[in-house]
Enzyme design. Sequence first.
Site, mmCIF file in Angstrom:
data_model
loop_
_atom_site.group_PDB
_atom_site.id
_atom_site.type_symbol
_atom_site.label_atom_id
_atom_site.label_comp_id
_atom_site.label_asym_id
_atom_site.label_seq_id
_atom_site.Cartn_x
_atom_site.Cartn_y
_atom_site.Cartn_z
ATOM 1 N N GLY A 9 0.929 -1.274 0.161
ATOM 2 C CA GLY A 9 0.067 0.089 -0.040
ATOM 3 C C GLY A 9 0.996 1.152 -0.009
ATOM 4 N N LEU A 10 1.197 1.710 -1.242
ATOM 5 C CA LEU A 10 2.137 2.781 -1.320
ATOM 6 C C LEU A 10 1.761 4.028 -1.684
ATOM 7 C CD1 LEU A 10 5.125 0.550 -2.872
ATOM 8 C CD2 LEU A 10 4.831 1.147 -0.413
ATOM 9 N N ALA A 11 0.602 4.396 -1.223
ATOM 10 C CA ALA A 11 -0.185 5.882 -1.517
ATOM 11 C C ALA A 11 0.704 6.723 -0.560
ATOM 12 C CB ALA A 11 -1.536 5.841 -1.218
ATOM 13 N N MET A 13 0.827 7.767 2.476
ATOM 14 C CA MET A 13 1.227 7.220 3.787
ATOM 15 C C MET A 13 2.161 6.073 3.722
ATOM 16 S SD MET A 13 0.072 8.972 6.346
ATOM 17 C CE MET A 13 -0.041 7.967 7.824
ATOM 18 N N ASN A 32 2.836 -2.812 -3.965
ATOM 19 C CA ASN A 32 1.325 -2.122 -3.899
ATOM 20 C C ASN A 32 0.527 -2.894 -5.201
ATOM 21 O OD1 ASN A 32 -0.077 0.405 -3.354
ATOM 22 N ND2 ASN A 32 -0.323 0.880 -5.597
ATOM 23 N N VAL A 74 -3.084 0.635 3.471
ATOM 24 C CA VAL A 74 -4.308 0.805 2.366
ATOM 25 C C VAL A 74 -5.545 1.556 2.809
ATOM 26 C CG1 VAL A 74 -3.421 -1.340 0.791
ATOM 27 C CG2 VAL A 74 -5.422 -1.407 2.630
ATOM 28 N N SER A 128 -0.185 8.682 13.558
ATOM 29 C CA SER A 128 -0.591 9.847 13.266
ATOM 30 C C SER A 128 0.574 10.983 12.934
ATOM 31 C CB SER A 128 -1.222 10.492 14.714
ATOM 32 O OG SER A 128 -1.687 11.649 14.545
ATOM 33 N N GLY A 129 0.117 12.004 12.312
ATOM 34 C CA GLY A 129 1.001 12.851 11.740
ATOM 35 C C GLY A 129 1.022 13.192 10.389
ATOM 36 N N LYS A 183 -5.816 5.596 18.845
ATOM 37 C CA LYS A 183 -5.907 6.378 17.646
ATOM 38 C C LYS A 183 -7.202 7.093 17.344
ATOM 39 C CE LYS A 183 -4.427 8.498 13.973
ATOM 40 N NZ LYS A 183 -4.779 8.262 12.672
ATOM 41 N N HIS A 186 -7.696 9.875 19.775
ATOM 42 C CA HIS A 186 -6.798 10.825 19.414
ATOM 43 C C HIS A 186 -7.239 11.878 18.346
ATOM 44 C CE1 HIS A 186 -3.961 12.496 16.384
ATOM 45 N NE2 HIS A 186 -3.179 12.924 17.324
ATOM 46 N N ASN A 187 -7.840 11.291 17.574
ATOM 47 C CA ASN A 187 -8.524 12.000 16.454
ATOM 48 C C ASN A 187 -9.773 12.796 16.683
ATOM 49 O OD1 ASN A 187 -6.508 10.567 14.815
ATOM 50 N ND2 ASN A 187 -7.824 10.402 13.130
ATOM 51 N N GLU A 190 -8.517 15.550 18.389
ATOM 52 C CA GLU A 190 -7.866 16.685 17.421
ATOM 53 C C GLU A 190 -9.195 17.429 16.904
ATOM 54 O OE1 GLU A 190 -5.768 14.759 14.461
ATOM 55 O OE2 GLU A 190 -7.127 15.540 12.946
HETATM 56 P P1 NBP Z 1 -5.410 5.555 0.902
HETATM 57 O O1 NBP Z 1 -6.338 5.525 1.828
HETATM 58 O O2 NBP Z 1 -5.872 6.758 -0.422
HETATM 59 O O3 NBP Z 1 -5.322 4.181 0.122
HETATM 60 C C1 NBP Z 1 -4.864 4.231 -0.977
HETATM 61 C C2 NBP Z 1 -4.072 2.680 -1.271
HETATM 62 O O4 NBP Z 1 -5.057 1.600 -1.013
HETATM 63 C C3 NBP Z 1 -3.283 2.429 -2.283
HETATM 64 O O5 NBP Z 1 -2.173 1.928 -1.976
HETATM 65 C C4 NBP Z 1 -4.328 1.594 -3.056
HETATM 66 O O6 NBP Z 1 -3.723 0.757 -4.082
HETATM 67 C C5 NBP Z 1 -4.651 0.541 -1.887
HETATM 68 N N1 NBP Z 1 -5.767 -0.247 -2.358
HETATM 69 C C6 NBP Z 1 -7.309 0.216 -2.131
HETATM 70 BR BR1 NBP Z 1 -7.782 1.913 -2.393
HETATM 71 N N2 NBP Z 1 -7.970 -0.870 -2.340
HETATM 72 C C7 NBP Z 1 -7.328 -1.841 -2.460
HETATM 73 C C8 NBP Z 1 -7.612 -3.216 -2.551
HETATM 74 N N3 NBP Z 1 -8.707 -3.801 -2.811
HETATM 75 N N4 NBP Z 1 -6.508 -4.077 -2.352
HETATM 76 C C9 NBP Z 1 -5.240 -3.630 -2.393
HETATM 77 N N5 NBP Z 1 -4.843 -2.238 -2.256
HETATM 78 C C10 NBP Z 1 -5.733 -1.584 -2.245
HETATM 79 O O7 NBP Z 1 -3.953 5.988 1.028
HETATM 80 P P2 NBP Z 1 -3.412 6.807 2.207
HETATM 81 O O8 NBP Z 1 -3.852 8.306 2.299
HETATM 82 O O9 NBP Z 1 -1.776 6.593 2.145
HETATM 83 O O10 NBP Z 1 -3.619 6.131 3.622
HETATM 84 C C11 NBP Z 1 -3.230 4.892 4.001
HETATM 85 C C12 NBP Z 1 -4.054 4.566 5.310
HETATM 86 O O11 NBP Z 1 -3.400 5.036 6.389
HETATM 87 C C13 NBP Z 1 -5.486 4.757 5.329
HETATM 88 O O12 NBP Z 1 -6.173 3.627 6.389
HETATM 89 C C14 NBP Z 1 -5.616 5.822 6.068
HETATM 90 O O13 NBP Z 1 -6.797 6.280 6.812
HETATM 91 C C15 NBP Z 1 -4.376 5.961 6.916
HETATM 92 N N6 NBP Z 1 -3.942 7.119 7.585
HETATM 93 C C16 NBP Z 1 -4.040 8.325 6.581
HETATM 94 C C17 NBP Z 1 -3.229 9.380 7.073
HETATM 95 C C18 NBP Z 1 -3.355 10.687 6.380
HETATM 96 O O14 NBP Z 1 -2.598 11.758 6.862
HETATM 97 N N7 NBP Z 1 -3.538 10.331 4.905
HETATM 98 C C19 NBP Z 1 -2.865 9.608 8.393
HETATM 99 C C20 NBP Z 1 -3.105 8.540 9.236
HETATM 100 C C21 NBP Z 1 -3.410 7.274 8.777
HETATM 101 P P3 NBP Z 1 -3.934 1.296 -5.653
HETATM 102 O O15 NBP Z 1 -2.351 2.139 -5.709
HETATM 103 O O16 NBP Z 1 -3.648 0.141 -6.478
HETATM 104 O O17 NBP Z 1 -5.055 2.040 -5.795
#
Ligand code: NBP
Length: 477
Positions: A9-11, A13, A32, A74, A128-129, A183, A186-187, A190
């Site tokens: 899961g390489l978005a 985060m 990913n 993810v 978090s962060g 967590k 925490h939110n 927040e």
């Molecule tokens: P996203 O929440 O936007 O998720 C995108 C990722 O999920 C991509 O790698 C995508 O793969 C993968 N994915 C999805 Br959507 N469906 C999938 C499936 N069925 N099988 C495999 N992979 C799948 O990414 P993020 O914003 O980096 O957040 C990741 C996690 O961290 C979330 O749970 C989020 O709530 C949490 N979080 C986020 C933050 C923040 O500030 N953003 C902070 C703390 C925690 P793909 O590239 O193939 O589409």
Amino acid sequence: TSAQIGVTGLAVMGRNLARNFARNGYTVAVHNRTASRTHALVEEFGNEGDFIAAETAKDFVAALERPRRLVIMVKAGDPTDAVIEEFAPLLEPGDMIIDGGNAHFADTRRRERELREQGIHFVGMGVSGGEEGALHGPSIMPGGPKESYDSLGPMLEKISAKAADGAPCVTHVGPDGAGHFVKMVHNGIEYADMQLIGEAYQLLRDVAGYSPAQIAEIFRTWNRGRLDSYLIEITAEVLSHVDAATGKPFVDVVVDQAEQKGTGRWTVQIALDLGVPVSGIAEAVFARSLSGHAALREASRGLAGPKAAPLDESEAGAFADRVEQALYASKIVSYTQGFHKIAAGSEEYGWDIDLGAVASIWRGGCIIRAAFLDRIRAAYDTRADLPSLLSDDTFAQEIAAAQDDWREVLVAATRQGVPTPGFAAALAYYDALRAERLPAALTQGQRDFFGAHTYRRTDRDGSFHTLWGGDRSEVSA
Ligand code: NBP
């Protein structure tokens, strides 16, 4: 070579968390669903450390040293289950799946239970962060089996934020869903912090007549005192920002409808189930909902308001000092409610959460990081079984010193018609806790009247019912 840790899961985060591990000297397997993200990561940041790019789930698992540590980053919900279903059959007893997404703690409990049968250690890990934190050091809240922390903990301690005293902002929070629960709270806190800061801003603007730039300066001053925190710091940045297109304060060109992703709402929903009054967090969630009801607001714009005039310029400075007191007192209450919620969750699910340790790991990396959390930790250090933060002598004395100003600020807000649900809910909570008698006695009388729900007496044990429809004599229930 094999990898000490893997991230799938390489978005934003996951990518930054993987880089953080690599920058700290770990070999990191990366994967990913869509392989282009994996290759982009290695191309762009491959020079930062040792990455092993894996295109398939099988290659990814094969790249990990045993016991395997596999971090999932993810989208929370179904995607997380899909990824677990994909990887779990490829793993062996003793391997770890670490879910760093924003999972609901009930899902984490279920997943932990299911994977335990297979001998896999499932660690629900709150992070978090935001993306900056993931890269430079987040606050990390792992739950799951204690023994997995023995092997995972040292790695997390390396990549986590460090508090001012150097302590890593990570601890084993407790079994199964404890990390994601904390967590979530925490939110929620927040949300409450942001709402209270928003109310302070609105009061300084509408009652004291300050401009956004002036308010930014006031927040900068506050940020050098006891309110020193990340959220106050960025608030000053946002308020001093000027829109390039119009030359107006940025805050005046943004649509005033706040959005939310769900963790604040969960905090309130679960608090209702646990019977914990988190009124400050609830007001913050509702304030965001209300802001989004554009049609309702439009239809209500003509409703009558008070005719009070803004303060005289000479009074503005003193008023700003009072708002600081009100904000600080309300903040103490909102953390009191949040920690009560964690204590109640810990009790309900048998997690044995160390509240002081939670305060400690929130001191750095996370969105609510603040000097204030050091004082909360100190309060629990002094007395681990503190019934409430308000029972701590230092906090009680600070509120005692702030309360006159706090009340004055609410009087001014009411007189001027500035909505301050967060400040007001905090004060109501404080006054209700202090009250010798609450109207709950009357509520019990009403319930007994219409539904024979019975009541207890102050002077005798037992349950009683009054024959309201008859001669109004009392019977034992
Ligand atoms: P996203 O929440 O936007 O998720 C995108 C990722 O999920 C991509 O790698 C995508 O793969 C993968 N994915 C999805 Br959507 N469906 C999938 C499936 N069925 N099988 C495999 N992979 C799948 O990414 P993020 O914003 O980096 O957040 C990741 C996690 O961290 C979330 O749970 C989020 O709530 C949490 N979080 C986020 C933050 C923040 O500030 N953003 C902070 C703390 C925690 P793909 O590239 O193939 O589409």
